[in-house]
Design a protein around this motif. Structure first.
Motif, PDB file in Angstrom:
ATOM      1  N   ALA A  25       0.807  -1.233   0.000  1.00  0.00           N
ATOM      2  CA  ALA A  25       0.000   0.000   0.000  1.00  0.00           C
ATOM      3  C   ALA A  25       0.834   1.273   0.000  1.00  0.00           C
ATOM      4  O   ALA A  25       0.348   2.326   0.384  1.00  0.00           O
ATOM      5  CB  ALA A  25      -0.988  -0.012   1.157  1.00  0.00           C
ATOM      6  N   CYS A  26       2.072   1.197  -0.459  1.00  0.00           N
ATOM      7  CA  CYS A  26       2.935   2.388  -0.512  1.00  0.00           C
ATOM      8  C   CYS A  26       2.360   3.448  -1.454  1.00  0.00           C
ATOM      9  O   CYS A  26       2.469   4.651  -1.197  1.00  0.00           O
ATOM     10  CB  CYS A  26       4.341   2.020  -0.969  1.00  0.00           C
ATOM     11  N   LEU A  27       1.748   2.981  -2.543  1.00  0.00           N
ATOM     12  CA  LEU A  27       1.244   3.895  -3.561  1.00  0.00           C
ATOM     13  C   LEU A  27       0.003   4.661  -3.106  1.00  0.00           C
ATOM     14  O   LEU A  27      -0.430   5.594  -3.772  1.00  0.00           O
ATOM     15  CB  LEU A  27       0.966   3.144  -4.861  1.00  0.00           C
ATOM     16  N   ALA A  28      -0.550   4.297  -1.964  1.00  0.00           N
ATOM     17  CA  ALA A  28      -1.670   5.064  -1.423  1.00  0.00           C
ATOM     18  C   ALA A  28      -1.212   6.462  -0.996  1.00  0.00           C
ATOM     19  O   ALA A  28      -1.985   7.412  -1.060  1.00  0.00           O
ATOM     20  CB  ALA A  28      -2.296   4.335  -0.238  1.00  0.00           C
ATOM     21  N   CYS A  29       0.041   6.579  -0.610  1.00  0.00           N
ATOM     22  CA  CYS A  29       0.562   7.862  -0.113  1.00  0.00           C
ATOM     23  C   CYS A  29       1.722   8.421  -0.931  1.00  0.00           C
ATOM     24  O   CYS A  29       2.052   9.598  -0.792  1.00  0.00           O
ATOM     25  CB  CYS A  29       1.012   7.714   1.335  1.00  0.00           C
ATOM     26  N   HIS A  30       2.372   7.588  -1.714  1.00  0.00           N
ATOM     27  CA  HIS A  30       3.552   8.010  -2.485  1.00  0.00           C
ATOM     28  C   HIS A  30       3.373   7.693  -3.964  1.00  0.00           C
ATOM     29  O   HIS A  30       2.807   6.657  -4.309  1.00  0.00           O
ATOM     30  CB  HIS A  30       4.814   7.281  -2.001  1.00  0.00           C
ATOM     31  N   LYS A  31       3.896   8.570  -4.788  1.00  0.00           N
ATOM     32  CA  LYS A  31       4.004   8.336  -6.222  1.00  0.00           C
ATOM     33  C   LYS A  31       5.474   8.500  -6.587  1.00  0.00           C
ATOM     34  O   LYS A  31       6.253   9.100  -5.860  1.00  0.00           O
ATOM     35  CB  LYS A  31       3.149   9.327  -7.022  1.00  0.00           C
ATOM     36  N   ALA A  32       5.850   7.977  -7.716  1.00  0.00           N
ATOM     37  CA  ALA A  32       7.257   8.050  -8.122  1.00  0.00           C
ATOM     38  C   ALA A  32       7.710   9.486  -8.331  1.00  0.00           C
ATOM     39  O   ALA A  32       8.811   9.860  -7.922  1.00  0.00           O
ATOM     40  CB  ALA A  32       7.477   7.238  -9.394  1.00  0.00           C
ATOM     41  N   ASP A  33       6.845  10.301  -8.935  1.00  0.00           N
ATOM     42  CA  ASP A  33       7.296  11.616  -9.373  1.00  0.00           C
ATOM     43  C   ASP A  33       6.392  12.770  -8.957  1.00  0.00           C
ATOM     44  O   ASP A  33       6.495  13.856  -9.506  1.00  0.00           O
ATOM     45  CB  ASP A  33       7.461  11.613 -10.885  1.00  0.00           C
TER      46      ASP A  33
ATOM     47  N   VAL B   5       1.996  13.310  -3.045  1.00  0.00           N
ATOM     48  CA  VAL B   5       0.604  12.916  -2.790  1.00  0.00           C
ATOM     49  C   VAL B   5       0.376  13.267  -1.335  1.00  0.00           C
ATOM     50  O   VAL B   5       0.410  14.426  -0.972  1.00  0.00           O
ATOM     51  CB  VAL B   5       0.370  11.411  -3.084  1.00  0.00           C
ATOM     52  N   ILE B   6       0.206  12.271  -0.478  1.00  0.00           N
ATOM     53  CA  ILE B   6       0.154  12.505   0.965  1.00  0.00           C
ATOM     54  C   ILE B   6       1.587  12.572   1.484  1.00  0.00           C
ATOM     55  O   ILE B   6       1.922  13.395   2.317  1.00  0.00           O
ATOM     56  CB  ILE B   6      -0.651  11.389   1.665  1.00  0.00           C
ATOM     57  N   GLY B   7       2.421  11.694   0.947  1.00  0.00           N
ATOM     58  CA  GLY B   7       3.839  11.680   1.281  1.00  0.00           C
ATOM     59  C   GLY B   7       4.657  12.204   0.112  1.00  0.00           C
ATOM     60  O   GLY B   7       4.133  12.458  -0.969  1.00  0.00           O
ATOM     61  N   PRO B   8       5.960  12.340   0.322  1.00  0.00           N
ATOM     62  CA  PRO B   8       6.813  12.870  -0.748  1.00  0.00           C
ATOM     63  C   PRO B   8       6.941  11.897  -1.919  1.00  0.00           C
ATOM     64  O   PRO B   8       6.770  10.689  -1.765  1.00  0.00           O
ATOM     65  CB  PRO B   8       8.168  13.058  -0.056  1.00  0.00           C
ATOM     66  N   ALA B   9       7.251  12.457  -3.076  1.00  0.00           N
ATOM     67  CA  ALA B   9       7.528  11.643  -4.260  1.00  0.00           C
ATOM     68  C   ALA B   9       8.809  10.850  -4.022  1.00  0.00           C
ATOM     69  O   ALA B   9       9.721  11.319  -3.332  1.00  0.00           O
ATOM     70  CB  ALA B   9       7.688  12.543  -5.480  1.00  0.00           C
ATOM     71  N   TYR B  10       8.888   9.688  -4.611  1.00  0.00           N
ATOM     72  CA  TYR B  10      10.099   8.880  -4.452  1.00  0.00           C
ATOM     73  C   TYR B  10      11.331   9.572  -5.021  1.00  0.00           C
ATOM     74  O   TYR B  10      12.423   9.407  -4.490  1.00  0.00           O
ATOM     75  CB  TYR B  10       9.908   7.490  -5.076  1.00  0.00           C
ATOM     76  N   VAL B  11      11.167  10.363  -6.072  1.00  0.00           N
ATOM     77  CA  VAL B  11      12.324  11.096  -6.589  1.00  0.00           C
ATOM     78  C   VAL B  11      12.827  12.102  -5.566  1.00  0.00           C
ATOM     79  O   VAL B  11      14.027  12.367  -5.486  1.00  0.00           O
ATOM     80  CB  VAL B  11      12.041  11.795  -7.947  1.00  0.00           C
ATOM     81  N   ASP B  12      11.936  12.656  -4.743  1.00  0.00           N
ATOM     82  CA  ASP B  12      12.357  13.588  -3.693  1.00  0.00           C
ATOM     83  C   ASP B  12      13.040  12.854  -2.543  1.00  0.00           C
ATOM     84  O   ASP B  12      13.983  13.365  -1.939  1.00  0.00           O
ATOM     85  CB  ASP B  12      11.168  14.406  -3.184  1.00  0.00           C
ATOM     86  N   VAL B  13      12.583  11.652  -2.250  1.00  0.00           N
ATOM     87  CA  VAL B  13      13.255  10.834  -1.237  1.00  0.00           C
ATOM     88  C   VAL B  13      14.670  10.517  -1.713  1.00  0.00           C
ATOM     89  O   VAL B  13      15.634  10.610  -0.939  1.00  0.00           O
ATOM     90  CB  VAL B  13      12.468   9.539  -0.942  1.00  0.00           C
ATOM     91  N   ALA B  14      14.802  10.189  -2.980  1.00  0.00           N
ATOM     92  CA  ALA B  14      16.122   9.863  -3.543  1.00  0.00           C
ATOM     93  C   ALA B  14      17.089  11.035  -3.409  1.00  0.00           C
ATOM     94  O   ALA B  14      18.286  10.839  -3.186  1.00  0.00           O
ATOM     95  CB  ALA B  14      15.979   9.453  -5.002  1.00  0.00           C
ATOM     96  N   LYS B  15      16.577  12.243  -3.527  1.00  0.00           N
ATOM     97  CA  LYS B  15      17.430  13.435  -3.420  1.00  0.00           C
ATOM     98  C   LYS B  15      18.018  13.621  -2.031  1.00  0.00           C
ATOM     99  O   LYS B  15      19.007  14.321  -1.867  1.00  0.00           O
ATOM    100  CB  LYS B  15      16.635  14.684  -3.808  1.00  0.00           C
ATOM    101  N   LYS B  16      17.438  12.971  -1.029  1.00  0.00           N
ATOM    102  CA  LYS B  16      17.954  13.067   0.344  1.00  0.00           C
ATOM    103  C   LYS B  16      19.241  12.258   0.526  1.00  0.00           C
ATOM    104  O   LYS B  16      19.914  12.390   1.532  1.00  0.00           O
ATOM    105  CB  LYS B  16      16.908  12.586   1.351  1.00  0.00           C
ATOM    106  N   LYS B  17      19.514  11.370  -0.446  1.00  0.00           N
ATOM    107  CA  LYS B  17      20.743  10.562  -0.431  1.00  0.00           C
ATOM    108  C   LYS B  17      20.868   9.666   0.805  1.00  0.00           C
ATOM    109  O   LYS B  17      21.941   9.500   1.370  1.00  0.00           O
ATOM    110  CB  LYS B  17      21.979  11.441  -0.603  1.00  0.00           C
ATOM    111  N   TYR B  18      19.751   9.090   1.212  1.00  0.00           N
ATOM    112  CA  TYR B  18      19.786   8.087   2.270  1.00  0.00           C
ATOM    113  C   TYR B  18      20.433   6.823   1.706  1.00  0.00           C
ATOM    114  O   TYR B  18      20.342   6.548   0.512  1.00  0.00           O
ATOM    115  CB  TYR B  18      18.360   7.707   2.715  1.00  0.00           C
TER     116      TYR B  18
END
Length: 112
Positions: free
Chosen positions: A39-47, A50-63
């Motif tokens: 159910a990740c896609l309920a709150c996140h989209k790749a680009d 939505v409710i949570g940050p886009a995965y591309v924005d998570v990637a920019k955090k360099k975790y």
């Protein structure tokens, strides 16, 4: 009049280009299945936010992958001000969380 039309079309193209480029994130089928299953896609989209940050924005955090897995299990709302707190997703097996994390981090190379 013709110059004004060309200028208007150029402005519209310029404004639309970043949005079009951002929407080109393709989620691999195996990752899409995991994101759907948990159910990740309920709150996140790749680009897109939505409710949570886009995965591309998570990637920019360099975790690291391990840090993303840790955040899946124990979210840190302070890391993402302006978003509602994420619920811990302890139901995601570590091997699946690592696959998701690796894919998220692959987005940093493609969308930096």
């Amino acid at each position: 009049m013709k110059a004004m039309m060309i200028l208007t079309l150029a402005c519209l193209w310029f404004m639309a280009t970043p949005a079009l480029a951002q929407q080109q994130v393709k989620i691999p089928e195996d990752i899409s299945k995991l994101l759907t299953q948990y159910a990740c896609l309920a709150c996140h989209k790749a680009d897109a936010k939505v409710i949570g940050p886009a995965y591309v924005d998570v990637a920019k955090k360099k975790y690291t992958n391990a840090q993303i897995v840790s955040l899946i299990y124990n979210p840190k709302p302070a890391n993402w001000p302006g978003y509602p707190p994420m619920s811990p997703m302890k139901n995601v097996p570590e091997k699946d969380a690592l696959k998701i994390a690796a894919w998220i981090n692959s987005l940093a190379k493609k969308h930096s």
